[in-house]
Scaffold this motif. Structure first.
Motif, mmCIF file in Angstrom:
data_model
loop_
_atom_site.group_PDB
_atom_site.id
_atom_site.type_symbol
_atom_site.label_atom_id
_atom_site.label_comp_id
_atom_site.label_asym_id
_atom_site.label_seq_id
_atom_site.Cartn_x
_atom_site.Cartn_y
_atom_site.Cartn_z
ATOM 1 N N MET A 87 16.012 78.280 75.087
ATOM 2 C CA MET A 87 16.613 77.290 74.932
ATOM 3 C C MET A 87 16.829 76.750 73.485
ATOM 4 S SD MET A 87 15.851 73.419 77.197
ATOM 5 C CE MET A 87 15.902 74.554 78.216
ATOM 6 N N VAL A 88 18.261 76.448 73.389
ATOM 7 C CA VAL A 88 18.013 75.538 71.087
ATOM 8 C C VAL A 88 18.307 73.962 72.279
ATOM 9 C CG1 VAL A 88 19.844 75.350 70.045
ATOM 10 C CG2 VAL A 88 18.888 78.259 70.788
ATOM 11 N N SER A 89 18.026 73.536 70.958
ATOM 12 C CA SER A 89 17.786 71.991 71.667
ATOM 13 C C SER A 89 19.339 71.702 70.810
ATOM 14 C CB SER A 89 16.885 71.688 70.294
ATOM 15 O OG SER A 89 16.990 69.972 70.103
ATOM 16 N N ARG A 90 19.350 70.664 71.918
ATOM 17 C CA ARG A 90 21.097 69.727 71.397
ATOM 18 C C ARG A 90 21.140 69.234 70.141
ATOM 19 N NH1 ARG A 90 22.376 68.732 77.893
ATOM 20 N NH2 ARG A 90 22.241 70.887 78.301
ATOM 21 N N VAL A 91 22.025 69.191 69.741
ATOM 22 C CA VAL A 91 22.054 67.146 68.529
ATOM 23 C C VAL A 91 22.313 66.683 68.487
ATOM 24 C CG1 VAL A 91 23.067 69.860 66.626
ATOM 25 C CG2 VAL A 91 24.269 68.518 67.836
ATOM 26 N N VAL A 92 22.077 65.667 67.694
ATOM 27 C CA VAL A 92 22.733 64.128 68.148
ATOM 28 C C VAL A 92 23.167 64.075 67.061
ATOM 29 C CG1 VAL A 92 19.926 62.840 67.356
ATOM 30 C CG2 VAL A 92 21.457 61.795 68.218
ATOM 31 N N SER A 93 24.386 63.084 66.899
ATOM 32 C CA SER A 93 24.872 62.698 65.932
ATOM 33 C C SER A 93 25.772 61.069 65.307
ATOM 34 C CB SER A 93 26.551 63.641 65.415
ATOM 35 O OG SER A 93 27.771 63.434 64.553
ATOM 36 N N ASN A 94 25.820 60.702 63.889
ATOM 37 C CA ASN A 94 26.103 59.948 63.760
ATOM 38 C C ASN A 94 27.503 59.654 62.768
ATOM 39 O OD1 ASN A 94 25.190 60.617 61.881
ATOM 40 N ND2 ASN A 94 24.663 58.164 61.383
ATOM 41 N N GLY A 95 28.311 60.919 62.848
ATOM 42 C CA GLY A 95 29.074 60.884 62.067
ATOM 43 C C GLY A 95 28.871 61.889 60.742
ATOM 44 N N ASP A 96 28.301 61.220 60.303
ATOM 45 C CA ASP A 96 26.906 61.660 58.975
ATOM 46 C C ASP A 96 26.242 62.747 58.817
ATOM 47 O OD1 ASP A 96 28.574 58.969 57.221
ATOM 48 O OD2 ASP A 96 26.806 57.730 58.233
ATOM 49 N N VAL A 97 25.807 62.867 59.961
ATOM 50 C CA VAL A 97 24.269 63.676 59.750
ATOM 51 C C VAL A 97 24.374 63.951 61.643
ATOM 52 C CG1 VAL A 97 23.041 61.980 60.122
ATOM 53 C CG2 VAL A 97 22.384 64.798 59.632
ATOM 54 N N GLU A 98 24.045 66.097 61.982
ATOM 55 C CA GLU A 98 24.372 66.279 63.427
ATOM 56 C C GLU A 98 22.475 66.761 62.951
ATOM 57 O OE1 GLU A 98 26.355 69.573 64.386
ATOM 58 O OE2 GLU A 98 27.766 68.436 65.455
ATOM 59 N N VAL A 99 21.725 66.720 64.005
ATOM 60 C CA VAL A 99 20.168 66.803 63.734
ATOM 61 C C VAL A 99 19.784 67.162 64.960
ATOM 62 C CG1 VAL A 99 18.394 66.075 63.242
ATOM 63 C CG2 VAL A 99 20.129 64.530 62.427
ATOM 64 N N PRO A 100 19.626 67.946 65.511
ATOM 65 C CA PRO A 100 18.548 68.443 66.850
ATOM 66 C C PRO A 100 18.153 67.655 67.168
ATOM 67 C CG PRO A 100 18.483 70.620 64.916
ATOM 68 C CD PRO A 100 18.823 69.340 64.308
ATOM 69 N N THR A 101 17.967 67.008 68.682
ATOM 70 C CA THR A 101 17.887 66.329 69.469
ATOM 71 C C THR A 101 15.575 66.148 69.295
ATOM 72 O OG1 THR A 101 20.048 66.501 70.458
ATOM 73 C CG2 THR A 101 18.015 65.098 71.288
ATOM 74 N N ILE A 102 15.918 67.567 69.581
ATOM 75 C CA ILE A 102 13.844 67.800 69.955
ATOM 76 C C ILE A 102 13.745 68.450 68.824
ATOM 77 C CG2 ILE A 102 11.482 68.659 70.702
ATOM 78 C CD1 ILE A 102 13.069 66.679 72.241
ATOM 79 N N GLY A 103 12.727 67.298 67.560
ATOM 80 C CA GLY A 103 12.377 68.494 66.187
ATOM 81 C C GLY A 103 10.167 68.885 66.544
ATOM 82 N N LEU A 104 10.019 69.805 66.057
ATOM 83 C CA LEU A 104 8.251 69.685 65.885
ATOM 84 C C LEU A 104 8.107 69.158 65.018
ATOM 85 C CD1 LEU A 104 6.240 70.809 66.897
ATOM 86 C CD2 LEU A 104 5.921 72.176 65.315
ATOM 87 N N GLY A 105 6.597 67.828 65.763
ATOM 88 C CA GLY A 105 6.404 67.073 64.475
ATOM 89 C C GLY A 105 5.201 68.097 64.222
ATOM 90 N N THR A 106 4.761 67.973 62.773
ATOM 91 C CA THR A 106 3.493 68.478 62.519
ATOM 92 C C THR A 106 2.876 68.069 62.175
ATOM 93 O OG1 THR A 106 4.178 68.515 60.316
ATOM 94 C CG2 THR A 106 4.869 70.599 61.898
ATOM 95 N N TRP A 107 2.115 66.331 62.144
ATOM 96 C CA TRP A 107 1.374 66.076 61.702
ATOM 97 C C TRP A 107 -0.537 65.977 61.851
ATOM 98 C CZ3 TRP A 107 -0.874 60.141 63.743
ATOM 99 C CH2 TRP A 107 -1.233 59.802 62.645
ATOM 100 N N ARG A 108 -1.029 66.383 61.543
ATOM 101 C CA ARG A 108 -2.251 67.132 62.052
ATOM 102 C C ARG A 108 -2.640 68.322 62.107
ATOM 103 N NH1 ARG A 108 -6.356 63.190 61.788
ATOM 104 N NH2 ARG A 108 -6.028 61.646 61.769
ATOM 105 N N LEU A 109 -1.253 68.998 61.413
ATOM 106 C CA LEU A 109 -1.719 70.336 62.340
ATOM 107 C C LEU A 109 -1.448 71.157 60.712
ATOM 108 C CD1 LEU A 109 1.230 71.600 64.263
ATOM 109 C CD2 LEU A 109 -0.619 72.051 64.931
ATOM 110 N N THR A 110 -2.489 71.792 60.385
ATOM 111 C CA THR A 110 -2.388 72.568 58.742
ATOM 112 C C THR A 110 -3.343 74.155 59.194
ATOM 113 O OG1 THR A 110 -5.059 71.741 58.933
ATOM 114 C CG2 THR A 110 -3.253 70.573 57.963
ATOM 115 N N GLY A 111 -2.640 74.540 57.816
ATOM 116 C CA GLY A 111 -3.387 75.811 57.947
ATOM 117 C C GLY A 111 -2.313 77.020 58.447
ATOM 118 N N ASN A 112 -3.370 77.831 59.327
ATOM 119 C CA ASN A 112 -2.591 78.697 59.841
ATOM 120 C C ASN A 112 -2.086 78.033 61.298
ATOM 121 O OD1 ASN A 112 -2.665 80.825 58.035
ATOM 122 N ND2 ASN A 112 -4.653 81.848 58.757
ATOM 123 N N ARG A 113 -3.155 76.908 62.045
ATOM 124 C CA ARG A 113 -2.008 76.688 62.719
ATOM 125 C C ARG A 113 -0.828 75.936 62.939
ATOM 126 N NH1 ARG A 113 -5.189 71.684 64.451
ATOM 127 N NH2 ARG A 113 -3.973 71.693 66.431
#
Ligand code: NAP
Length: 274
Positions: free
Chosen positions: A1-27
């Protein structure tokens, strides 16, 4: 499944992204590779997270072409001075192993630096092709309006904490009225929603988990996208699987449950890393 996009005319961004705070190194590397493998096309990192190198290694190792991934990094608030924005972003690009990011955010407002100065540097990076789009994070409505006025290029988003306990009504209305995107960080209230009785009950109607209901609630708002962080393959997959059901208007209202206490708790959980 590929994330849909949200757009405001200036930019199209995949609606779900992966947050990475507190993930470091190999994890971190593993989580990003898993996410790309499962269909994510949007990754959120920051100078402050200490994981840009790991994110870059995952991007390089993945079969997904670089141009298909929407990559965000953030200039830390203490780097808001003109030269520091330029230098620290060069360092970010170097760690990420890319020529440019898709979105460059100022991570926090810095009261010691005029926002005009920061925006001038960020606009220069955009003109030089090192950032496709610009934005900010953790800005109030008033601060966001001032930053937008100070930037030649449109600021496409304000990334803020946004979840059922912190529905950001004032800022959301501003973003919707102005046609800018609101990026929901900590959309699971840093894990705080996963035992919520109301979300559990609503999710059962659709065969969805409380986390999926919270994400669905977030992205069902016009102009809103979300960047949940997850490390296990099961959670990463689950968080992308939110496009095959829809909350009713009444359910949207029931889920909206502004709670300064639970918002504070999410904040503390994040800071303590629990
Ligand atoms: P979050 O995404 O609200 O919650 C993450 C927590 O929820 C982790 O403990 C994760 O556990 C758990 N989780 C994820 N998916 C789950 C699922 N399907 N079922 C049950 N539990 C699940 O918290 P966050 O990391 O604070 O926010 C997300 C991202 O927003 C950050 O990673 C960062 O990229 C961004 N952010 C930005 C700022 C800023 O100042 N701009 C501040 C905070 C966050 P596992 O890891 O074990 O899967």
């Amino acid at each position: 499944m590929v994330s849909r996009v949200v757009s405001n005319g200036d930019v199209e961004v995949p609606t779900i992204g992966l947050g990475t705070w507190r993930l470091t190194g190999n994890r971190c590397r593993r989580a990003v590779e898993t996410a790309l493998d499962l269909g994510y096309r949007h990754v959120d990192t920051a100078q402050r997270y200490g994981n840009e190198r790991a994110v870059g290694l995952a991007l390089a190792a993945s079969d997904v072409p670089r141009e298909e991934v929407f990559l965000t990094t953030k200039v830390f608030g203490t780097n808001a001075g003109y030269d520091d924005v330029l230098d620290s972003t060069e360092e970010s690009l170097d760690r990420l192993g890319v020529d440019r990011v898709d979105l460059l955010l100022l991570h926090w407002p810095n009261p010691l630096v005029d926002v005009e100065e920061t925006m001038a540097a960020m606009n220069r990076l955009r003109e030089e092709g090192k950032a496709r789009h610009l934005g900010v994070s953790n800005f109030s409505r008033r601060q966001f309006a001032a930053a937008r006025a100070a930037s030649d290029a449109p600021l496409v988003t304000n990334q803020v904490q946004f979840h059922p306990y912190n529905p950001q009504r004032e800022l959301l209305r501003y973003c919707q009225d102005e046609g800018v995107l609101l990026t929901a960080y900590s959309p699971l209230a840093h894990g705080g929603v996963i035992h919520d009785d109301t979300l559990t009950e609503i999710g059962a109607r659709y065969g969805k988990t409380p986390a999926q209901v919270a994400l669905r609630w977030a992205i069902q708002h016009r102009n809103v996208l979300a960047i949940p962080k997850a490390s296990s393959r099961a959670h990463v997959a689950e968080n992308l699987d939110v496009f095959d059901f829809e909350l009713s208007r009444a359910e949207m209202e029931t889920v909206t449950n502004a709670s300064p206490f639970r918002t504070g708790l999410a904040w503390v959980r994040g800071r303590l890393g629990v």
